[in-house]
Design an enzyme around this catalytic site. Structure first.
Site, PDB file in Angstrom:
ATOM      1  N   ASP A 109       0.802  -1.225   0.000  1.00  0.00           N
ATOM      2  CA  ASP A 109       0.000   0.000   0.000  1.00  0.00           C
ATOM      3  C   ASP A 109       0.834   1.275   0.000  1.00  0.00           C
ATOM      4  OD1 ASP A 109      -2.442  -1.336  -0.084  1.00  0.00           O
ATOM      5  OD2 ASP A 109      -2.437  -1.642   2.087  1.00  0.00           O
ATOM      6  N   ASP A 171      -5.250  -5.689  -6.428  1.00  0.00           N
ATOM      7  CA  ASP A 171      -5.097  -4.266  -6.070  1.00  0.00           C
ATOM      8  C   ASP A 171      -3.658  -3.789  -6.278  1.00  0.00           C
ATOM      9  OD1 ASP A 171      -6.851  -5.938  -4.605  1.00  0.00           O
ATOM     10  OD2 ASP A 171      -7.296  -4.386  -3.151  1.00  0.00           O
TER      11      ASP A 171
HETATM   12  N1  GLY Z   1      -6.962  -2.359  -1.468  1.00  0.00           N
HETATM   13  C1  GLY Z   1      -8.072  -2.698  -0.707  1.00  0.00           C
HETATM   14  C2  GLY Z   1      -9.403  -2.472  -1.332  1.00  0.00           C
HETATM   15  O1  GLY Z   1      -9.576  -2.183  -2.486  1.00  0.00           O
HETATM   16  O2  GLY Z   1     -10.354  -2.611  -0.599  1.00  0.00           O
END
Ligand code: GLY
Length: 390
Positions: A109, A171
């Site tokens: 992230d 993601d």
């Molecule tokens: N990266 C986490 C989500 O999209 O919830």
């Protein structure tokens, strides 16, 4: 306040009745964003960033939360559209809150956090003071790359998730933009190579023959073999979790733009071709394309906003004129819906977020049918793309 509310409602009615132009839709939404986002800042502590709401009140996060970069990112977008110097000062202040996060990759992230805040600060102002944290964060993200797997690890292994050894989630395609940006800034080839390898590994292992994707692929870190394909936030292991599909579409579109590798354009076009026919009439996906409860289930505005932004970019890049036109028309339909009273909140409500009706983690029972900071971010980005400012 009452006068502002009446003006807003009048604008919505006018928009609905006379077919609002793209320009006036952008102006209307950015004017709302200017007011809402300035008000939101007054509610934030020194190390707090907005996350969502509970009972219409703002819920904040620490800088370490994966969404912490979206508020400063939205402020930078509002500054780009309006040139408002107060909003620029807020963007600077909220970007600085994240400096420590750019120095250590607790998870993948770091890409979301850094690229939306420092990355946009650099791209929008051109001020070189914003560049170093982008490069630092990209180098930190690379420490999560395992050549045997050919991907950066998303989440650390944890006793809470003993089933995974090297989880990579769809993601994570979004975090490659940080690597490509840092490569442009410092010229280190390995940053670009890692991004391209990750995208190739993901295309090979995350996608099904119909170009929907799994949420999580878990690898054996010793030899790179696939251990498991499953979901964390979707309806079921084999379903198409809506935000994950949008991340994939956006990620391959961005990777083609940044690398020029035709395989990524083909991947993005195939994903768009698979998703568009599955959208409901108004263009906003249900939280999972395969939730059997649809239409009696929740929409995910965040998935719609991310997709609209990606489709506008893809329509610009694709040489398939029929598909490009379909992408453009679909994105417009999505934005029209998101900018209508069905999704856009009236001024002074919704914890000062713009959009309602997103879903964070349905199986986890958290953030269901609420505003989410990233839904707003990608809405603003899509509107900037629509008006040719990005
Ligand atoms: N990266 C986490 C989500 O999209 O919830």
């Amino acid at each position: 306040m009452r006068f502002r509310c009446i003006t807003f409602i009048a604008a919505l009615i006018l928009a609905a009745s006379c077919g609002e132009s793209d320009e006036s839709m952008c102006t209307r939404v950015f004017n709302l964003a200017l007011t809402q986002y300035k008000a939101m800042d007054t509610l934030l502590g020194e190390s707090e960033l907005p996350r969502t709401t509970e009972n219409d009140s703002l819920i904040t996060s620490k800088p370490s939360w994966w969404c912490a970069g979206f508020y400063p990112g939205s402020l930078w977008y509002i500054y780009l559209q309006t040139g408002d110097t107060e909003v620029k000062a807020l963007a600077e202040k909220n970007t600085h809150k994240l400096y420590q996060e750019t120095q250590k990759a607790r998870s993948h992230d770091i890409g979301f956090v850094t690229n939306c805040s420092y990355g946009n600060a650099w791209r929008i102002t051109g001020d070189t003071c914003w560049r170093k944290p982008v490069i630092d964060a990209a180098r930190a993200l690379c420490s999560r790359f395992n050549p045997a797997v050919g991907a950066t690890m998303s989440w650390n292994t944890s006793p809470k998730r003993p089933q995974w050894k090297y989880p990579v989630i769809i993601d994570n395609m979004m975090n490659l933009e940080l690597l490509m940006e840092a490569h442009k800034l410092c010229g280190t080839d390995s940053l670009r190579e890692i991004a391209i390898t990750h995208a190739r590994t993901t295309a090979k292992n995350h996608f099904r023959p119909d170009f929907t994707c799994w949420h999580v692929v878990d690898y054996d870190p010793d030899n790179g073999s696939v251990r498991m394909k499953c979901t964390h936030q979707g309806y079921s292991d084999d379903s198409a979790w809506a935000r994950g599909q949008s991340w994939g579409l956006y990620g391959y579109t961005m990777m083609y733009r940044e690398s020029g590798e035709p395989e990524f354009l083909k991947q993005a076009e195939s994903i768009a071709g698979a998703l568009i026919p599955r959208l409901p009439e108004d263009g906003i996906p249900y939280w999972d394309y395969d939730d059997p409860a649809a239409p009696s289930t929740y929409r995910d505005a965040s998935a719609g906003a991310i997709m609209a932004s990606a489709l506008l970019e893809l329509s610009r890049l694709s040489t398939d004129t029929v598909l490009a036109d379909l992408c453009q028309k679909t994105a417009r339909r999505q934005l029209k819906t998101l900018c209508s009273a069905d999704y856009l909140a009236p001024e002074g409500s919704n914890g000062h977020f713009l959009l309602r009706h997103s879903v964070g983690n349905m199986p986890g029972g958290s953030e269901v049918d609420v505003p989410l900071t990233y839904a707003d971010y990608y809405l603003l980005e899509a509107l900037l793309r629509l008006s040719g400012k990005l």
